[in-house]
Scaffold this active site. Structure first.
Site, PDB file in Angstrom:
ATOM      1  N   LYS A  50      -2.919  -1.666  15.789  1.00  0.00           N
ATOM      2  CA  LYS A  50      -2.410  -0.975  16.608  1.00  0.00           C
ATOM      3  C   LYS A  50      -3.332  -0.618  17.786  1.00  0.00           C
ATOM      4  O   LYS A  50      -4.471  -0.706  17.712  1.00  0.00           O
ATOM      5  CB  LYS A  50      -1.892   0.549  16.018  1.00  0.00           C
ATOM      6  CG  LYS A  50      -0.585   0.701  15.629  1.00  0.00           C
ATOM      7  CD  LYS A  50      -0.236   2.332  15.485  1.00  0.00           C
ATOM      8  CE  LYS A  50       1.069   2.307  14.770  1.00  0.00           C
ATOM      9  NZ  LYS A  50       0.964   2.179  13.415  1.00  0.00           N
ATOM     10  N   GLU A  87       0.881  -1.171  -0.003  1.00  0.00           N
ATOM     11  CA  GLU A  87      -0.048   0.075  -0.016  1.00  0.00           C
ATOM     12  C   GLU A  87       0.748   1.165  -0.012  1.00  0.00           C
ATOM     13  O   GLU A  87       2.112   1.101   0.124  1.00  0.00           O
ATOM     14  CB  GLU A  87      -1.055   0.131   1.070  1.00  0.00           C
ATOM     15  CG  GLU A  87      -0.287  -0.141   2.596  1.00  0.00           C
ATOM     16  CD  GLU A  87      -0.706   0.852   3.627  1.00  0.00           C
ATOM     17  OE1 GLU A  87      -1.114   1.919   3.434  1.00  0.00           O
ATOM     18  OE2 GLU A  87      -0.977   0.183   4.808  1.00  0.00           O
TER      19      GLU A  87
HETATM   20  N1  PSU Z   1      -2.201   1.728  10.831  1.00  0.00           N
HETATM   21  C1  PSU Z   1      -1.007   1.685  10.938  1.00  0.00           C
HETATM   22  N2  PSU Z   1      -0.190   2.294   9.757  1.00  0.00           N
HETATM   23  C2  PSU Z   1      -0.818   2.947   8.796  1.00  0.00           C
HETATM   24  C3  PSU Z   1      -2.392   2.836   8.612  1.00  0.00           C
HETATM   25  C4  PSU Z   1      -2.882   2.248   9.737  1.00  0.00           C
HETATM   26  O1  PSU Z   1      -0.496   1.230  11.804  1.00  0.00           O
HETATM   27  O2  PSU Z   1      -0.074   3.462   8.029  1.00  0.00           O
HETATM   28  C5  PSU Z   1      -3.031   3.470   7.201  1.00  0.00           C
HETATM   29  C6  PSU Z   1      -3.440   2.217   6.525  1.00  0.00           C
HETATM   30  O3  PSU Z   1      -3.300   2.565   5.138  1.00  0.00           O
HETATM   31  C7  PSU Z   1      -4.830   1.941   6.814  1.00  0.00           C
HETATM   32  C8  PSU Z   1      -5.256   3.417   7.073  1.00  0.00           C
HETATM   33  O4  PSU Z   1      -5.544   1.494   5.704  1.00  0.00           O
HETATM   34  O5  PSU Z   1      -4.040   4.050   7.721  1.00  0.00           O
HETATM   35  C9  PSU Z   1      -6.591   3.626   7.943  1.00  0.00           C
HETATM   36  O6  PSU Z   1      -7.150   4.732   8.171  1.00  0.00           O
HETATM   37  P1  PSU Z   1      -8.366   4.885   8.570  1.00  0.00           P
HETATM   38  O7  PSU Z   1      -8.470   4.413   9.908  1.00  0.00           O
HETATM   39  O8  PSU Z   1      -8.656   6.603   8.392  1.00  0.00           O
HETATM   40  O9  PSU Z   1      -9.301   4.243   7.755  1.00  0.00           O
END
Ligand code: PSU
Ligand code: MN
Length: 304
Positions: free
Chosen positions: A163, A28
């Protein structure tokens, strides 16, 4: 045959690998533009590509560039996403039609990366951590679109769990409701990103890439359209002390609350603050766990 889509653009290497039936894994780009600081973000993205090749798979780093859904980037394109950082739109499912129509760039989240991977026929995807149910979601309704994508899109996501910025217990409940299998690689316990331990259980422990591939094949043969979450604990030598990381997360969450950070900004805000508060130690762990996931994903793709 790779299905044709006017917005899909495969790099020559990725196209060749897919057409020859060689192993390919997706990577990604939100992690590049929004998940890590420059230049470590670019170094890590390039190290991931090398790690995939060393483990027998062609890497398809996925991003939206000039309105095209790109699978397989050049070094210059990766460098662009890393340098531009948060100026690049963080793109999840809902953002794709607009960015494509407007010819814009986008850094794809787990959800958006799964969509593009599925379009290209890529079945395995490695990242660090997925989005999930945020703490306090019973009031904010902040639940990542990543979870819905895992329910509908046939891509297996290898991650180091989620996390502790999230409510991991609710995240598992949500995935259960959606029918998404949550597997532990060599462990019964859900890994917690910077540490191997969350105190929560995964649905099944699986010990080999071969068995993971067999589970993926069975999912397909059953006609299920959804994805799968393969959680791979961070190697102990790179794990963070639990009290250090928990303290940093608590403080980052308090600051986010005080500053009214919400919506798509919250995850990048927390990631950056936790990195600052741990003096960069969390970044070091983050890089190692991502590489560990890339190696496993590559072996699964090879076993498929
Ligand atoms: N968690 C991490 N590192 C990241 C992300 C999440 O530890 O870089 C990123 C990933 O790309 C994930 C996104 O898909 O954040 C999720 O964002 P949201 O919670 O806004 O959907
Ligand atoms: Mn959200």
């Amino acid at each position: 045959m790779i299905p044709s889509n006017p917005y899909l653009s495969l790099s020559p290497r990725v196209r060749e690998a897919l057409e020859a039936g060689r192993p390919v894994i997706a990577l990604e780009s939100t992690i590049i533009s929004h998940g890590m600081p420059y230049p470590q973000n670019v170094e890590t993205a390039l190290a991931c590509e090398k790690c995939a090749r060393d483990n027998g798979a062609e890497p398809a780093t996925i991003a939206i560039l000039g309105g095209k859904l790109c699978a397989g980037l050049t070094e210059d394109q990766i460098d662009h996403l890393g340098r531009e950082g948060t100026r690049v739109t963080k793109a999840s499912r809902r953002d794709l039609p607009i960015l494509c129509a407007r010819g814009m760039d986008g850094a794809t989240t787990v959800a958006a990366t799964m969509i593009v991977a599925a379009m290209a026929g890529i079945r395995v995807f490695a990242t660090g951590g997925i989005g999930g149910v945020h703490r306090g979601a019973e009031k904010t309704m902040d639940i990542s679109a990543d979870l819905q994508e895992l329910a509908h899109t046939p891509v297996a996501v290898v991650c180091a769990g989620a996390k502790a910025i999230l409510d991991l217990k609710l995240t598992l409940e949500y995935l259960e409701t959606l029918g998404v299998p949550v597997l532990g690689y060599g462990t019964q316990e859900l890994p917690c990103f910077y540490t191997p331990h969350s105190g929560l259980k995964v649905d099944y422990r699986v010990d080999t890439p071969k068995e993971l591939a067999a589970i993926l094949r069975a999912q397909r043969a059953l006609g299920f359209q959804g994805g799968m979450l393969i959680t791979n604990p961070i190697p102990e030598e790179y794990a963070m002390p639990k009290d250090v990381i928990d303290g940093a997360i608590e403080q980052a969450l308090r600051e986010a609350d005080q500053q009214g950070v919400h919506g798509k900004e919250i995850t990048p805000f927390l990631l950056a603050r936790v990195c600052e508060l741990t003096g960069g130690d969390s970044l070091e762990s983050n890089i190692h766990l991502v590489l560990n996931n890339v190696a496993l994903a590559s072996r699964i793709a090879a076993a498929l």
